[in-house]
Motif scaffolding. Structure first.
Motif, PDB file in Angstrom:
ATOM      1  N   ASN A 193     -14.907   8.299 -49.139  1.00 49.63           N
ATOM      2  CA  ASN A 193     -15.357   7.504 -50.366  1.00 49.63           C
ATOM      3  C   ASN A 193     -15.274   6.401 -50.142  1.00 49.63           C
ATOM      4  OD1 ASN A 193     -12.605   8.136 -51.965  1.00 49.63           O
ATOM      5  ND2 ASN A 193     -14.094   7.985 -53.476  1.00 49.63           N
ATOM      6  N   VAL A 194     -16.206   5.663 -51.269  1.00 51.90           N
ATOM      7  CA  VAL A 194     -16.513   4.192 -50.524  1.00 51.90           C
ATOM      8  C   VAL A 194     -16.288   3.521 -52.396  1.00 51.90           C
ATOM      9  CG1 VAL A 194     -18.471   3.232 -50.258  1.00 51.90           C
ATOM     10  CG2 VAL A 194     -16.415   1.567 -50.471  1.00 51.90           C
ATOM     11  N   SER A 195     -15.726   3.039 -53.431  1.00 48.29           N
ATOM     12  CA  SER A 195     -15.832   2.364 -54.861  1.00 48.29           C
ATOM     13  C   SER A 195     -16.236   1.075 -54.895  1.00 48.29           C
ATOM     14  CB  SER A 195     -15.206   3.597 -55.785  1.00 48.29           C
ATOM     15  OG  SER A 195     -15.251   3.198 -56.974  1.00 48.29           O
ATOM     16  N   ASN A 196     -16.280   0.602 -55.921  1.00 45.37           N
ATOM     17  CA  ASN A 196     -15.800  -0.966 -56.241  1.00 45.37           C
ATOM     18  C   ASN A 196     -14.082  -0.779 -57.136  1.00 45.37           C
ATOM     19  OD1 ASN A 196     -18.823  -0.311 -57.951  1.00 45.37           O
ATOM     20  ND2 ASN A 196     -18.584  -1.950 -57.196  1.00 45.37           N
ATOM     21  N   ASP A 197     -13.580  -1.933 -57.002  1.00 45.75           N
ATOM     22  CA  ASP A 197     -12.388  -1.711 -57.341  1.00 45.75           C
ATOM     23  C   ASP A 197     -11.815  -1.825 -58.848  1.00 45.75           C
ATOM     24  OD1 ASP A 197      -9.473  -2.297 -57.318  1.00 45.75           O
ATOM     25  OD2 ASP A 197      -9.453  -4.032 -56.403  1.00 45.75           O
ATOM     26  N   GLN A 198     -12.217  -0.753 -59.605  1.00 42.59           N
ATOM     27  CA  GLN A 198     -11.694  -1.133 -61.319  1.00 42.59           C
ATOM     28  C   GLN A 198     -10.807  -1.070 -61.538  1.00 42.59           C
ATOM     29  OE1 GLN A 198     -13.308   2.201 -59.598  1.00 42.59           O
ATOM     30  NE2 GLN A 198     -15.512   1.495 -59.541  1.00 42.59           N
ATOM     31  N   CYS A 199      -9.501  -0.852 -60.876  1.00 46.58           N
ATOM     32  CA  CYS A 199      -8.105  -1.130 -61.393  1.00 46.58           C
ATOM     33  C   CYS A 199      -7.405  -2.395 -60.756  1.00 46.58           C
ATOM     34  CB  CYS A 199      -7.404  -0.066 -60.675  1.00 46.58           C
ATOM     35  SG  CYS A 199      -5.728  -0.287 -61.032  1.00 46.58           S
ATOM     36  N   GLY A 200      -8.284  -2.382 -59.749  1.00 49.82           N
ATOM     37  CA  GLY A 200      -8.156  -4.270 -59.342  1.00 49.82           C
ATOM     38  C   GLY A 200      -8.573  -5.041 -60.011  1.00 49.82           C
ATOM     39  N   MET A 214     -14.141   7.794 -67.500  1.00 48.49           N
ATOM     40  CA  MET A 214     -13.870   9.073 -66.555  1.00 48.49           C
ATOM     41  C   MET A 214     -14.933   8.904 -66.130  1.00 48.49           C
ATOM     42  SD  MET A 214     -14.743  13.107 -68.276  1.00 48.49           S
ATOM     43  CE  MET A 214     -14.821  14.820 -67.727  1.00 48.49           C
ATOM     44  N   SER A 215     -15.839   8.225 -65.489  1.00 47.87           N
ATOM     45  CA  SER A 215     -16.858   8.037 -64.181  1.00 47.87           C
ATOM     46  C   SER A 215     -16.123   7.955 -63.534  1.00 47.87           C
ATOM     47  CB  SER A 215     -17.730   7.573 -64.304  1.00 47.87           C
ATOM     48  OG  SER A 215     -18.431   8.321 -65.929  1.00 47.87           O
ATOM     49  N   VAL A 216     -14.606   7.224 -63.406  1.00 45.67           N
ATOM     50  CA  VAL A 216     -14.412   5.700 -62.426  1.00 45.67           C
ATOM     51  C   VAL A 216     -12.715   6.624 -61.755  1.00 45.67           C
ATOM     52  CG1 VAL A 216     -15.941   4.327 -62.161  1.00 45.67           C
ATOM     53  CG2 VAL A 216     -13.474   4.142 -63.371  1.00 45.67           C
ATOM     54  N   ASP A 217     -12.537   8.030 -62.796  1.00 45.62           N
ATOM     55  CA  ASP A 217     -11.192   8.904 -62.941  1.00 45.62           C
ATOM     56  C   ASP A 217     -10.083   7.490 -63.192  1.00 45.62           C
ATOM     57  OD1 ASP A 217     -12.074  10.721 -61.353  1.00 45.62           O
ATOM     58  OD2 ASP A 217     -10.858  10.687 -59.132  1.00 45.62           O
ATOM     59  N   ARG A 218     -10.602   7.345 -64.597  1.00 48.97           N
ATOM     60  CA  ARG A 218      -9.678   6.744 -65.423  1.00 48.97           C
ATOM     61  C   ARG A 218      -9.560   5.626 -64.862  1.00 48.97           C
ATOM     62  NH1 ARG A 218      -9.588  12.078 -67.090  1.00 48.97           N
ATOM     63  NH2 ARG A 218     -10.542  11.909 -69.199  1.00 48.97           N
ATOM     64  N   MET A 219      -9.769   4.826 -64.027  1.00 50.00           N
ATOM     65  CA  MET A 219      -9.367   3.293 -63.460  1.00 50.00           C
ATOM     66  C   MET A 219      -8.784   2.229 -64.271  1.00 50.00           C
ATOM     67  SD  MET A 219      -8.209   4.858 -59.886  1.00 50.00           S
ATOM     68  CE  MET A 219      -8.156   3.648 -58.749  1.00 50.00           C
ATOM     69  N   TRP A 220     -10.042   2.031 -64.835  1.00 53.19           N
ATOM     70  CA  TRP A 220     -10.019   1.483 -66.134  1.00 53.19           C
ATOM     71  C   TRP A 220      -8.540   1.252 -66.693  1.00 53.19           C
ATOM     72  CZ3 TRP A 220     -13.053  -2.421 -64.540  1.00 53.19           C
ATOM     73  CH2 TRP A 220     -14.348  -1.687 -63.799  1.00 53.19           C
ATOM     74  N   THR A 221      -8.159   2.556 -67.481  1.00 59.27           N
ATOM     75  CA  THR A 221      -7.479   2.072 -67.945  1.00 59.27           C
ATOM     76  C   THR A 221      -6.325   2.379 -67.371  1.00 59.27           C
ATOM     77  OG1 THR A 221      -8.372   3.889 -69.911  1.00 59.27           O
ATOM     78  CG2 THR A 221      -5.774   3.322 -69.957  1.00 59.27           C
ATOM     79  N   ALA A 222      -5.867   2.400 -66.292  1.00 58.42           N
ATOM     80  CA  ALA A 222      -4.730   2.240 -65.630  1.00 58.42           C
ATOM     81  C   ALA A 222      -4.051   1.030 -64.705  1.00 58.42           C
ATOM     82  CB  ALA A 222      -5.386   3.548 -63.799  1.00 58.42           C
ATOM     83  N   GLY A 223      -5.666   0.087 -64.734  1.00 53.10           N
ATOM     84  CA  GLY A 223      -5.420  -1.321 -64.206  1.00 53.10           C
ATOM     85  C   GLY A 223      -4.353  -2.056 -65.171  1.00 53.10           C
ATOM     86  N   PHE A 224      -5.166  -1.159 -66.273  1.00 51.35           N
ATOM     87  CA  PHE A 224      -4.531  -2.070 -67.954  1.00 51.35           C
ATOM     88  C   PHE A 224      -3.421  -1.802 -68.100  1.00 51.35           C
ATOM     89  CE2 PHE A 224      -4.378  -2.805 -72.452  1.00 51.35           C
ATOM     90  CZ  PHE A 224      -4.989  -3.935 -72.836  1.00 51.35           C
ATOM     91  N   LEU A 225      -2.976  -0.536 -68.303  1.00 50.88           N
ATOM     92  CA  LEU A 225      -1.904   0.234 -68.928  1.00 50.88           C
ATOM     93  C   LEU A 225      -0.605  -0.763 -67.602  1.00 50.88           C
ATOM     94  CD1 LEU A 225      -2.130   3.369 -70.153  1.00 50.88           C
ATOM     95  CD2 LEU A 225      -2.480   1.001 -70.971  1.00 50.88           C
ATOM     96  N   VAL A 226      -1.337  -1.002 -65.954  1.00 47.35           N
ATOM     97  CA  VAL A 226       0.074  -2.101 -65.697  1.00 47.35           C
ATOM     98  C   VAL A 226       0.330  -2.881 -65.819  1.00 47.35           C
ATOM     99  CG1 VAL A 226      -0.120  -2.299 -62.969  1.00 47.35           C
ATOM    100  CG2 VAL A 226      -0.873  -0.508 -63.480  1.00 47.35           C
ATOM    101  N   GLU A 227      -0.481  -4.192 -65.779  1.00 47.62           N
ATOM    102  CA  GLU A 227      -0.630  -5.255 -66.307  1.00 47.62           C
ATOM    103  C   GLU A 227      -0.028  -5.096 -68.203  1.00 47.62           C
ATOM    104  OE1 GLU A 227      -1.200  -8.026 -64.701  1.00 47.62           O
ATOM    105  OE2 GLU A 227      -1.115  -6.447 -63.437  1.00 47.62           O
ATOM    106  N   GLN A 228      -0.304  -4.233 -68.605  1.00 44.60           N
ATOM    107  CA  GLN A 228       0.186  -4.116 -70.201  1.00 44.60           C
ATOM    108  C   GLN A 228       1.951  -3.744 -70.298  1.00 44.60           C
ATOM    109  OE1 GLN A 228      -0.795  -1.463 -72.917  1.00 44.60           O
ATOM    110  NE2 GLN A 228      -1.575  -3.122 -73.930  1.00 44.60           N
ATOM    111  N   TYR A 229       1.888  -3.179 -68.837  1.00 45.00           N
ATOM    112  CA  TYR A 229       3.304  -3.584 -68.931  1.00 45.00           C
ATOM    113  C   TYR A 229       4.577  -4.075 -69.179  1.00 45.00           C
ATOM    114  CZ  TYR A 229       7.726  -0.771 -67.650  1.00 45.00           C
ATOM    115  OH  TYR A 229       8.811  -0.110 -67.318  1.00 45.00           O
ATOM    116  N   LEU A 230       3.714  -4.844 -68.417  1.00 45.93           N
ATOM    117  CA  LEU A 230       4.917  -6.312 -68.228  1.00 45.93           C
ATOM    118  C   LEU A 230       4.992  -7.610 -69.222  1.00 45.93           C
ATOM    119  CD1 LEU A 230       2.726  -6.698 -64.464  1.00 45.93           C
ATOM    120  CD2 LEU A 230       5.476  -5.726 -64.807  1.00 45.93           C
ATOM    121  N   VAL A 231       4.000  -7.163 -69.509  1.00 50.74           N
ATOM    122  CA  VAL A 231       3.846  -8.370 -71.105  1.00 50.74           C
ATOM    123  C   VAL A 231       5.007  -8.096 -72.289  1.00 50.74           C
ATOM    124  CG1 VAL A 231       1.422  -9.122 -70.963  1.00 50.74           C
ATOM    125  CG2 VAL A 231       2.351  -7.395 -72.537  1.00 50.74           C
TER     126      VAL A 231
END
Length: 358
Positions: A173-180, A207-224
């Motif tokens: 499959n191919v998708s937009n890079d929501q996490c990135g 949910m439609s993108v397997d929670r990739m929006w949340t995943a990317g946000f939490l990764v960056e937030q962990y660094l502050v």
């Protein structure tokens, strides 16, 4: 001195079969019995056969040159709540536009099929495609309500999926890079001088993108610093599992009272989200960007100078799906893959007045 290259004729002589049979076996053609293909493929491996890419490309060209002048048809399969309902979502409409343009550019034509046609079953659909000689399928625009596994007769088809639904079977499959994309948005917010960065997100989109929006946000937030980590402002407040399970679309609407409570409690300096989604709440509360907070829009479709944010390349997602499918068809790579593979298409950042630099 290197040894002589093993040819299809060498394999045919050893196997006692015709070279055409060997050629079909090595291309995994459905015209041969599985047992024959496996026997010849095993023998070829034992003899050290390695296909010549240049000859393969030439042979593929010759085969296509002998075919009818009409373009080969690829199926673009959707399963939205209505036949054309997916076109109301601009991103899904652009997936289709990109796929159509790419298919035409390389000599294919794209035909839309709706999997929820009255009386349609997966078995019947497989027979329709097989009867029409359609080997290539793009699975696209399947809403959350249609998560049941696809049960097509996969051995006769090559398939590429756009986005994540349905999850089964496992398909390339191919998708937009929501996490990135959301990570890039967070980094741009930090570069602007902000420290308290919040995410406003509809749960259905996430949910439609397997929670990739949340995943990317939490990764960056962990660094502050911990004191600057704001909770995600979700709508609805709790995930309505009973709604997803009952196959009913949740209204995409913001709760102004909840947004006000979150905003006043956490005082974000930058909000990452969607301007259209939060516009009503901003207007009712008398809030403006960038006066009261910086705003980064994750769902921009073009650069407008006003909004800072992410321009997702939806048309390129559709085009990439077609090119991946064409590659599989050229190799006669039919059936389900042994392993899944996901390709992500990066988004573009655009500066805008909504995110001033401190």
């Amino acid at each position: 001195m290197a040894g002589k290259r093993v040819t299809l004729s060498d394999i045919a002589k050893r196997d006692g079969s015709h070279v055409t049979t060997v050629s079909l076996a090595m291309r995994n053609s459905p015209k041969l019995p599985e047992a024959t293909k496996k026997r010849i493929q095993k023998l070829a491996k034992e003899m050290g056969y390695v296909p010549d890419p240049a000859l393969g490309a030439l042979a593929s060209y010759r085969r296509r040159a002998k075919e009818t002048r009409s373009k080969e048809t690829l199926a673009y399969v959707t399963n939205w709540t209505s036949r054309w309902g997916w076109k109301d979502d601009r991103s899904h409409a652009q997936f289709y536009e990109g796929a159509t343009e790419a298919a035409d550019a390389i000599g294919y034509q794209l035909e839309h099929f709706w999997l929820s046609e009255p009386g349609m079953t997966h078995s019947r659909f497989s027979k329709i495609l097989f009867t029409r000689g359609i080997r290539g399928i793009i699975i696209a625009s399947h809403s959350r309500e249609h998560e049941a596994p696809l049960e097509l007769d996969w051995k006769g088809f090559s398939c590429i999926k756009i986005d994540f639904f349905p999850h089964k079977p496992q398909l390339p499959n191919v998708s937009n890079d929501q996490c990135g994309s959301v990570r890039l948005a967070f980094q741009k917010a930090l570069e602007s001088g902000a420290k308290r960065i919040g995410l406003v997100m509809h749960r259905g989109w996430d949910m439609s993108v397997d929670r990739m929006w949340t995943a990317g946000f939490l990764v960056e937030q962990y660094l502050v610093e911990e004191k600057d980590r704001l909770p995600v402002c979700y709508f609805p407040a709790a995930e309505p599992r009973e709604v997803w399970e009952n196959e009913t679309e949740v209204e995409v609407k913001i709760d102004t009272a909840r947004f006000k409570e979150w905003y006043e409690k956490w005082k974000p300096e930058v909000i990452i989200g969607n301007r259209v989604f939060i516009a009503d709440a901003m207007k009712e509360l008398g809030l403006e960007a960038p006066r009261d907070f910086g705003l980064i829009d994750l769902f921009l479709y073009e650069k407008n100078g006003k909004d800072a944010g992410i321009v997702q390349n939806h048309r390129f997602v559709g085009a990439t799906a077609i090119n991946m499918l064409a590659s599989r068809l050229m190799r006669n790579d039919l059936g389900l893959p042994t392993y899944g593979r996901t390709s992500f298409v990066e988004a573009d950042w655009t500066d805008g007045e909504s995110l001033p630099t401190k």
